[in-house]
Scaffold this motif. Structure first.
Motif, PDB file in Angstrom:
ATOM      1  N   VAL A 193       0.860  -1.194   0.000  1.00  0.00           N
ATOM      2  CA  VAL A 193       0.000   0.000   0.000  1.00  0.00           C
ATOM      3  C   VAL A 193       0.892   1.238   0.000  1.00  0.00           C
ATOM      4  O   VAL A 193       1.611   1.497   0.967  1.00  0.00           O
ATOM      5  N   ARG A 194       0.845   1.974  -1.093  1.00  0.00           N
ATOM      6  CA  ARG A 194       1.755   3.100  -1.318  1.00  0.00           C
ATOM      7  C   ARG A 194       1.671   4.173  -0.229  1.00  0.00           C
ATOM      8  O   ARG A 194       2.675   4.792   0.131  1.00  0.00           O
ATOM      9  N   SER A 195       0.496   4.396   0.320  1.00  0.00           N
ATOM     10  CA  SER A 195       0.330   5.459   1.318  1.00  0.00           C
ATOM     11  C   SER A 195       1.097   5.177   2.619  1.00  0.00           C
ATOM     12  O   SER A 195       1.236   6.059   3.461  1.00  0.00           O
ATOM     13  N   GLN A 226      -2.709   1.815  -4.661  1.00  0.00           N
ATOM     14  CA  GLN A 226      -3.881   1.842  -3.806  1.00  0.00           C
ATOM     15  C   GLN A 226      -4.404   0.430  -3.594  1.00  0.00           C
ATOM     16  O   GLN A 226      -4.310  -0.418  -4.478  1.00  0.00           O
ATOM     17  N   SER A 285      -7.291  -0.521  -3.755  1.00  0.00           N
ATOM     18  CA  SER A 285      -8.403  -0.822  -4.666  1.00  0.00           C
ATOM     19  C   SER A 285      -7.958  -1.596  -5.903  1.00  0.00           C
ATOM     20  O   SER A 285      -8.785  -2.095  -6.648  1.00  0.00           O
ATOM     21  N   ASN A 286      -6.651  -1.748  -6.109  1.00  0.00           N
ATOM     22  CA  ASN A 286      -6.126  -2.473  -7.265  1.00  0.00           C
ATOM     23  C   ASN A 286      -5.883  -3.951  -6.938  1.00  0.00           C
ATOM     24  O   ASN A 286      -5.040  -4.596  -7.522  1.00  0.00           O
ATOM     25  N   PRO A 317      -9.463   2.583  -0.544  1.00  0.00           N
ATOM     26  CA  PRO A 317      -8.256   2.574  -1.382  1.00  0.00           C
ATOM     27  C   PRO A 317      -6.949   2.776  -0.613  1.00  0.00           C
ATOM     28  O   PRO A 317      -5.900   2.329  -1.038  1.00  0.00           O
ATOM     29  N   ASP A 318      -7.012   3.450   0.551  1.00  0.00           N
ATOM     30  CA  ASP A 318      -5.809   3.666   1.343  1.00  0.00           C
ATOM     31  C   ASP A 318      -5.508   2.487   2.269  1.00  0.00           C
ATOM     32  O   ASP A 318      -4.517   2.498   2.992  1.00  0.00           O
TER      33      ASP A 318
END
Length: 198
Positions: free
Chosen positions: A116-118, A147, A149-150, A181-182
């Motif tokens: 998760v990029r965040s 995200q 969501s992917n 998404p986060d």
């Protein structure tokens, strides 16, 4: 009536010890089979086993990095010292995945797990334990991130993810508390079920 001779007692003790040992081994076998097949009666999915290994490596990375998560674009490189078996980096349920021949060949592999990029460079201790960290992804590249969501491969409306606590969990994609998404679960006041096709 005759007395029981001493060698008869020895035989009875020997037989009793064998029976107790047999029962103990049987119980161990039963509990191990239950652990393998979990409460559902099905084996633990191979995808979850791979995710567990990656989640453990990510957790060890954060321990050595003073609680900080890696840079998203190099997260697999960061956890590599903690898990050096490419087999675990590959999502067995994602079509098109491929195990590379060596670390030098890693760019040619096709993996299927993402970070998760965040969470990039965030301190693990400041995040809620349920925060998603790793998930099965449609992006098959080395160091895939983005995200939540992917995500990919929803089976029986469940998806397995890694979280801040350092373990994996199965989430119901129909749940009102399914992460956004986060990778964070919505508060109960703004909870809304996700769409049927993630």
């Amino acid at each position: 009536m005759g007395q029981i001779r001493s060698y008869d007692w020895d035989k009875m003790l020997h037989v009793s010890a064998l029976v107790v040992t047999g029962c103990a081994l049987s119980l161990c076998l039963i509990f191990n089979v239950r652990a393998i097949f979990s409460n559902t009666g099905h084996p633990i999915p191979k995808q979850r086993i791979h995710l567990i290994q990656l989640q453990n490596a990510l957790f060890m990375y954060t321990v050595d990095a003073d609680g900080k998560y890696p840079i998203a674009d190099t997260w697999m490189d960061g956890v590599w010292p903690y898990e050096k078996d490419f087999e675990f980096y590959v999502n067995p349920n994602e079509p098109g995945t491929h195990v590379p021949k060596s670390y030098a060949d890693r760019a040619n592999g096709r993996y299927g797990f993402a970070f998760v990029r965040s969470l990039e460079m965030r301190d693990r201790s400041t995040l809620p334990g349920e925060q998603v960290t790793l998930f099965p992804s449609k992006n098959l590249a080395w160091n895939a991130n983005g995200q939540f969501s992917n995500f990919s491969f929803v089976r029986l409306n469940r998806i397995y993810v890694g979280n801040v606590y350092g373990y994996t969990t199965g989430l119901d994609v129909r749940s009102a508390t399914f992460p956004g998404p986060d990778g964070m679960r919505p508060k109960s006041s703004d909870a809304s079920p996700p769409s049927e096709t993630p």
